[in-house]
Write an enzyme that holds these catalytic residues in place. Sequence first.
Site, PDB file in Angstrom:
ATOM      1  N   GLU A   1       1.838   0.208  -4.854  1.00 57.50           N
ATOM      2  CA  GLU A   1       1.211   1.482  -5.398  1.00 57.50           C
ATOM      3  C   GLU A   1       2.363   2.501  -5.415  1.00 57.50           C
ATOM      4  O   GLU A   1       2.876   2.998  -4.454  1.00 57.50           O
ATOM      5  CB  GLU A   1       0.177   1.888  -4.548  1.00 57.50           C
TER       6      GLU A   1
ATOM      7  N   ASP B   1       0.816  -1.052   0.009  1.00 63.83           N
ATOM      8  CA  ASP B   1      -0.058   0.060  -0.235  1.00 63.83           C
ATOM      9  C   ASP B   1       0.960   1.300  -0.142  1.00 63.83           C
ATOM     10  O   ASP B   1       2.041   1.289   0.546  1.00 63.83           O
ATOM     11  CB  ASP B   1      -0.948  -0.044   1.344  1.00 63.83           C
TER      12      ASP B   1
END
Length: 713
Positions: free
Chosen positions: A434, A405
């Site tokens: 990400e 994340d």
Amino acid sequence: MLIINASFINFTTILLTVNENFQINSNNFIIKNGEITLFIDNYDVQQNKITLYLKGEVNIKKECYIFYENICAKIDYGYLFSSEEFHDKYFVDCQMGAVYSKDHTTFMLWSPAASFINLFIYENGDPLIPEIPQKYRMIEYNGLWSIRLKGNLKGYYYTYQVKVYNQLNEVVDPYAKAVGINGLRGAIIDLKDTNPKDFLCDSSPALNNFTDAVIYEASIRDLSIYPDSGIKHKGKYLGLVENQTTSNKGVSTGLQHLIDLGITHLQLMPVFDFSYKSIDEKNPYKYNWGYDPQNYNVPEGSYSTDPYFPKCRIYEFKRMIQELHKKNISVVMDVVYNHIYHKTENIFHKIFPGYYFRTDENGNLSDGSGCGNDLASERSMCRKFIVDSVLYWAQEYHIDGFRFDLMGIIDISTMNMIRDVLDRLPRKILLYGEGWNMNTLLPDSLKSTIENAYKLPQIGHFNDIIRDSIRGSVFIAEDRGFVSGKEGLENLIKFCVGGCTIDCEPYIRKFQIPHQSINYVSAHDNHTLWDKFQIACPDASAEELKAMCKLANGIILTSQGIPFLHSGCEFCRTKDGISNSYNSTDAVNRIDWSRKLKFMDVFQYYKGLISLRKKHPAFRMTEVIQIQRHLVFLSDIPKLTVAFMLKDYANMDTWKDILVIYNANKYSIKLYIPEGHWNIVVNSNSSGTDVIETVDSREINVTGISLYILYRD
Ligand code: CA
């Protein structure tokens, strides 16, 4: 004069920034390190920067203040904590946390700032039960605190009482491997007791190349919570090990659905223990995705059948992994090492304030995560914590991949170190995240972002270019993409078909190797694909929306890179137009299995495409040079159309030439194709590897909003 900021840059040097150039008299400075006065040996003035060289080293166990005439400033340690000197002095590479054996248990906690640490041993895992703990004073050696307690401590709970900068804090061990209810006390267990039968013989499905993966993102809770899921353990880890479940209407659900669809990797939304304030494990009626880590090395309790019993969540999580592996499905964890729940109340802050979080020169917390406390992954003991944690999940739980994340908040060296330790394991482990460039206090050149993908060669990135060019911007709900009829995106789609690994005028390559591109059009964030198309194309019919969904993920499943699907997209999942459902109700977030029946044709279509991709390596090239050699685009074709060939047995495919056509026009088009005897295996209605019809002419009609795949030998 005003002191704008004051920082230690090593143990004996202070850098002051003041608001004006001025003549200093070093005798007028008083530096207080706790009760002790530090004396200045020498100084240097460069415009408004004053460097003070001290006679002795600062003691970081005490706060430090500088006084000059009537002004006073706290001297920040952040810069010092990031320095090589600090690393050299305090870094320790040993096993942390509670290490259990029958005869004794050893406890290790790192905090050079602490003035004392006590180990508390409890009989209860719930702090709400009144109990006076047994208290043991821990011994410090250069910042590492430890104690070895004799006897069999299995079944007891523990916390640490940390005295740091005049604060007395009770904390859970950040390295705790088991916890009591709501994760508020560590639990002492023998991990061997948590293994399901034959777990040590469990083996992950084989993965030859990263591009062989077909990732499917789902939440444990969403998959089974629907009333008619046919699953007994609704919302639980065990809900995913139930075999051959069906809804009342007879469609397969849960695990069987995943098997039928044919995905290779199940990416689970957070399953580490997340904040009890988001979900109370005693009464988990509220809904939360769980992107708020509390205990990084323990599974979340609300997904277990008994969160009070520390072994239960571990056993059941392992059971689930074992069962998925038996069914040839690998497991990817969504890990959130970029921030922790709660800014100042969190355990890292209570153990060693100022070390685990990035701060500016004034000591203000960095906020790239939007949660106000970005982990300082670049500091060696914080990096060690993250690396240890990832390795622990891979080894103890047999996890097959990690999705980071907000990976852009983590520094490059940490990500590459994680890659290195995972590469030492005997199986291939996926690592991607990400790579957005977040506004965190780290130089851009050090962030694990897409822009720096060339520095992270074996790590994947969510490809927002393919996402936005297919569906339209995620930030502007009404914006359309190629599939929803926006013209001028054809070149971007071509760029994406090659996994953004090859320049495609005017776009410059983003990735060095195909597996760096995680290709997707929808994920848990933002509108579902169906909702997005519905909002952006209010006049589209249900049939048109379905066609768009099929074409959108059709592009994903036929592009080079690693395809990623959001759970439920295979039957047009809706969240009623809600773009951020992190704490919406189950009614919004759950997988509605009645929809599978309604959109069975879409499900079958996705299933056929996945099976085609798995059988045909041309779609899974591993090197850029293969893409350069085998991928060619057809030219002089209508607008809103992209067509390409994967030619000459690409990546040792059994088909000589494969022709793929994306038609995003609402109407059907005529396309001139290379000469030959072509077999259509995918058209607007059907997909797979069986021949639907053959074409011998140079011209083909392609239905509006559809994907065609043909091959010739
Ligand atoms: Ca929890």
